[in-house]
Scaffold this motif. Structure first.
Motif, PDB file in Angstrom:
ATOM      1  N   LEU A   1      14.068 104.602 -18.966  1.00 40.41           N
ATOM      2  CA  LEU A   1      13.940 105.767 -19.700  1.00 40.41           C
ATOM      3  C   LEU A   1      15.221 106.140 -20.429  1.00 40.41           C
ATOM      4  O   LEU A   1      15.928 106.608 -19.692  1.00 40.41           O
ATOM      5  N   GLU A   2      15.180 106.808 -21.410  1.00 36.98           N
ATOM      6  CA  GLU A   2      16.363 106.427 -22.104  1.00 36.98           C
ATOM      7  C   GLU A   2      16.269 107.889 -22.887  1.00 36.98           C
ATOM      8  O   GLU A   2      17.440 108.981 -23.517  1.00 36.98           O
ATOM      9  N   LEU A   3      15.468 108.843 -23.398  1.00 44.30           N
ATOM     10  CA  LEU A   3      15.023 110.303 -24.024  1.00 44.30           C
ATOM     11  C   LEU A   3      15.008 111.596 -22.925  1.00 44.30           C
ATOM     12  O   LEU A   3      14.691 110.860 -22.274  1.00 44.30           O
ATOM     13  N   THR A   4      15.769 112.453 -23.281  1.00 49.24           N
ATOM     14  CA  THR A   4      15.863 113.770 -22.928  1.00 49.24           C
ATOM     15  C   THR A   4      14.922 114.674 -23.031  1.00 49.24           C
ATOM     16  O   THR A   4      15.144 115.481 -22.617  1.00 49.24           O
ATOM     17  N   SER A   5      14.253 114.205 -23.819  1.00 47.51           N
ATOM     18  CA  SER A   5      14.189 115.239 -25.173  1.00 47.51           C
ATOM     19  C   SER A   5      11.538 115.241 -24.796  1.00 47.51           C
ATOM     20  O   SER A   5      11.736 114.447 -23.790  1.00 47.51           O
ATOM     21  N   SER A   6      11.147 115.945 -25.480  1.00 49.37           N
ATOM     22  CA  SER A   6       9.818 115.893 -24.537  1.00 49.37           C
ATOM     23  C   SER A   6       9.497 114.359 -24.752  1.00 49.37           C
ATOM     24  O   SER A   6       8.369 114.817 -24.366  1.00 49.37           O
ATOM     25  N   LEU A   7      10.234 114.160 -25.568  1.00 49.48           N
ATOM     26  CA  LEU A   7       9.482 112.669 -26.577  1.00 49.48           C
ATOM     27  C   LEU A   7       9.780 111.921 -25.558  1.00 49.48           C
ATOM     28  O   LEU A   7       8.776 110.156 -25.456  1.00 49.48           O
ATOM     29  N   VAL A   8      10.118 112.220 -24.482  1.00 45.38           N
ATOM     30  CA  VAL A   8      10.147 110.752 -23.355  1.00 45.38           C
ATOM     31  C   VAL A   8       9.012 110.556 -22.992  1.00 45.38           C
ATOM     32  O   VAL A   8       8.714 109.608 -22.350  1.00 45.38           O
ATOM     33  N   GLU A   9       7.690 111.437 -22.981  1.00 49.67           N
ATOM     34  CA  GLU A   9       6.542 111.230 -22.747  1.00 49.67           C
ATOM     35  C   GLU A   9       5.321 110.044 -23.200  1.00 49.67           C
ATOM     36  O   GLU A   9       5.257 109.044 -22.977  1.00 49.67           O
ATOM     37  N   SER A  10       6.449 110.747 -24.944  1.00 50.10           N
ATOM     38  CA  SER A  10       5.716 108.876 -25.664  1.00 50.10           C
ATOM     39  C   SER A  10       6.772 108.156 -25.591  1.00 50.10           C
ATOM     40  O   SER A  10       5.802 106.551 -25.470  1.00 50.10           O
ATOM     41  N   GLU A  11       7.979 107.629 -24.855  1.00 48.16           N
ATOM     42  CA  GLU A  11       8.007 106.698 -24.449  1.00 48.16           C
ATOM     43  C   GLU A  11       7.467 105.929 -23.083  1.00 48.16           C
ATOM     44  O   GLU A  11       7.135 104.963 -23.420  1.00 48.16           O
ATOM     45  N   ILE A  12       7.098 107.250 -22.571  1.00 50.47           N
ATOM     46  CA  ILE A  12       6.740 106.556 -20.938  1.00 50.47           C
ATOM     47  C   ILE A  12       5.211 105.569 -21.581  1.00 50.47           C
ATOM     48  O   ILE A  12       5.616 104.731 -20.718  1.00 50.47           O
ATOM     49  N   CYS A  13       4.290 106.664 -21.846  1.00 49.77           N
ATOM     50  CA  CYS A  13       3.192 105.873 -22.731  1.00 49.77           C
ATOM     51  C   CYS A  13       3.444 104.518 -22.820  1.00 49.77           C
ATOM     52  O   CYS A  13       2.138 103.814 -23.222  1.00 49.77           O
ATOM     53  N   ALA A  14       4.213 104.507 -24.141  1.00 46.53           N
ATOM     54  CA  ALA A  14       4.048 103.282 -24.998  1.00 46.53           C
ATOM     55  C   ALA A  14       4.804 102.257 -24.143  1.00 46.53           C
ATOM     56  O   ALA A  14       3.723 101.209 -24.582  1.00 46.53           O
ATOM     57  N   LYS A  15       5.777 101.987 -23.509  1.00 51.33           N
ATOM     58  CA  LYS A  15       5.974 101.113 -22.333  1.00 51.33           C
ATOM     59  C   LYS A  15       5.379 100.561 -21.246  1.00 51.33           C
ATOM     60  O   LYS A  15       4.802  99.648 -21.322  1.00 51.33           O
ATOM     61  N   LEU A  16       3.936 101.186 -20.742  1.00 54.80           N
ATOM     62  CA  LEU A  16       3.723 101.609 -20.092  1.00 54.80           C
ATOM     63  C   LEU A  16       1.891 100.831 -20.587  1.00 54.80           C
ATOM     64  O   LEU A  16       1.399  99.400 -20.460  1.00 54.80           O
ATOM     65  N   LEU A  17       1.952 100.828 -22.272  1.00 54.85           N
ATOM     66  CA  LEU A  17       0.977 100.060 -22.968  1.00 54.85           C
ATOM     67  C   LEU A  17       1.323  98.607 -22.865  1.00 54.85           C
ATOM     68  O   LEU A  17       0.451  97.237 -22.982  1.00 54.85           O
ATOM     69  N   PHE A  18       2.529  98.850 -23.283  1.00 52.60           N
ATOM     70  CA  PHE A  18       2.975  97.330 -24.523  1.00 52.60           C
ATOM     71  C   PHE A  18       2.775  96.316 -22.712  1.00 52.60           C
ATOM     72  O   PHE A  18       2.654  95.378 -22.757  1.00 52.60           O
TER      73      PHE A  18
END
Length: 235
Positions: free
Chosen positions: A167-184
């Motif tokens: 994980l790279e993001l430190t804001s609340s958008l880390v949740e979007s990063e997690i979900c996007a990566k998992l789905l990909f």
């Protein structure tokens, strides 16, 4: 029987923390023989930190992560993910607005799957907050290619999958990063309708100007992160 770690995000939630921990312990005891509760206190000023420490002394399953500076929701989320030890990882708000009994139908989570709870109605949100939520959802769909019903509500994730995401993001958008990566990577999402309970104490801090500004800036960063991630992991 699968093992569980559940993090509680706490910032000035002194009146709700103890009853929430008690209810969560009861639910987890019905799900598994092995669990932990991680209270992340994000530099509270209302006695929440002291309450968390006392709860850790009272219950052997409770651990604390105490931030010395306020890191915001993104920092608190990352603290749970990095400190969780067990197979299934959930995170809930310390304000008691998620009904932890909604975990009960899911004692087992299959490999390659994650649960994304979604709030059908946010009737306690202001019009501004609801517009922001809709805007965030549209940005995720258009720029990241992710169309979840509610990326910002609570989830249950596999610890092994989390550990692979870097994980790279430190804001609340880390949740979007997690979900996007998992789905990909081919993970399957189980979307579950969730009741959004009224807040009984304190005020929501999710729509401050600083948080909104950080989220907007991080949206573009997320796009770049996903481009790099897809290039690296494309089969």
């Amino acid at each position: 029987m699968q093992t569980w770690s559940v993090g509680i995000l706490c910032y000035n939630e002194s009146r709700t923390l103890e009853p929430l921990v008690a209810q969560l312990r009861d639910v987890l005891q019905q799900l598994t023989n092995t669990f932990e509760i991680i209270i992340v206190d994000d530099c509270s000023t209302d006695g929440s930190r002291e309450n968390a420490i006392e709860l850790a002394k009272k219950y052997p399953e409770v651990r604390t992560v105490l931030h010395e500076t306020n890191l915001g929701i993104g920092g608190a989320l990352r603290s749970v993910y990095s400190n969780a030890r067990n197979e299934n990882v959930g995170i809930i708000p310390g304000d008691g607005q998620f009904d932890v009994r909604e975990y009960l139908p899911f004692p087992e989570l299959a490999k390659g799957h994650f649960i994304s709870f979604y709030r059908k109605e946010n009737t306690s949100y202001s019009l501004f907050r609801n517009i922001l939520s809709l805007f965030n959802k549209k940005l995720n769909k258009v720029f990241v290619g992710m169309n979840l019903k509610d990326v910002n509500w609570t989830k249950v994730l596999k610890k092994a999958d989390l550990d692979q995401l870097q994980l790279e993001l430190t804001s609340s958008l880390v949740e979007s990063e997690i979900c996007a990566k998992l789905l990909f990577l081919g993970n399957q999402v189980i979307e579950v309708e969730s009741q959004y309970l009224p807040r009984v104490y304190g005020q929501s801090r999710g729509a401050s100007a600083a948080i909104v500004k950080k989220a907007i800036m991080d949206t573009w960063q997320l796009v770049l992160i996903m481009r790099r991630f897809k290039k690296k992991n494309r089969k």
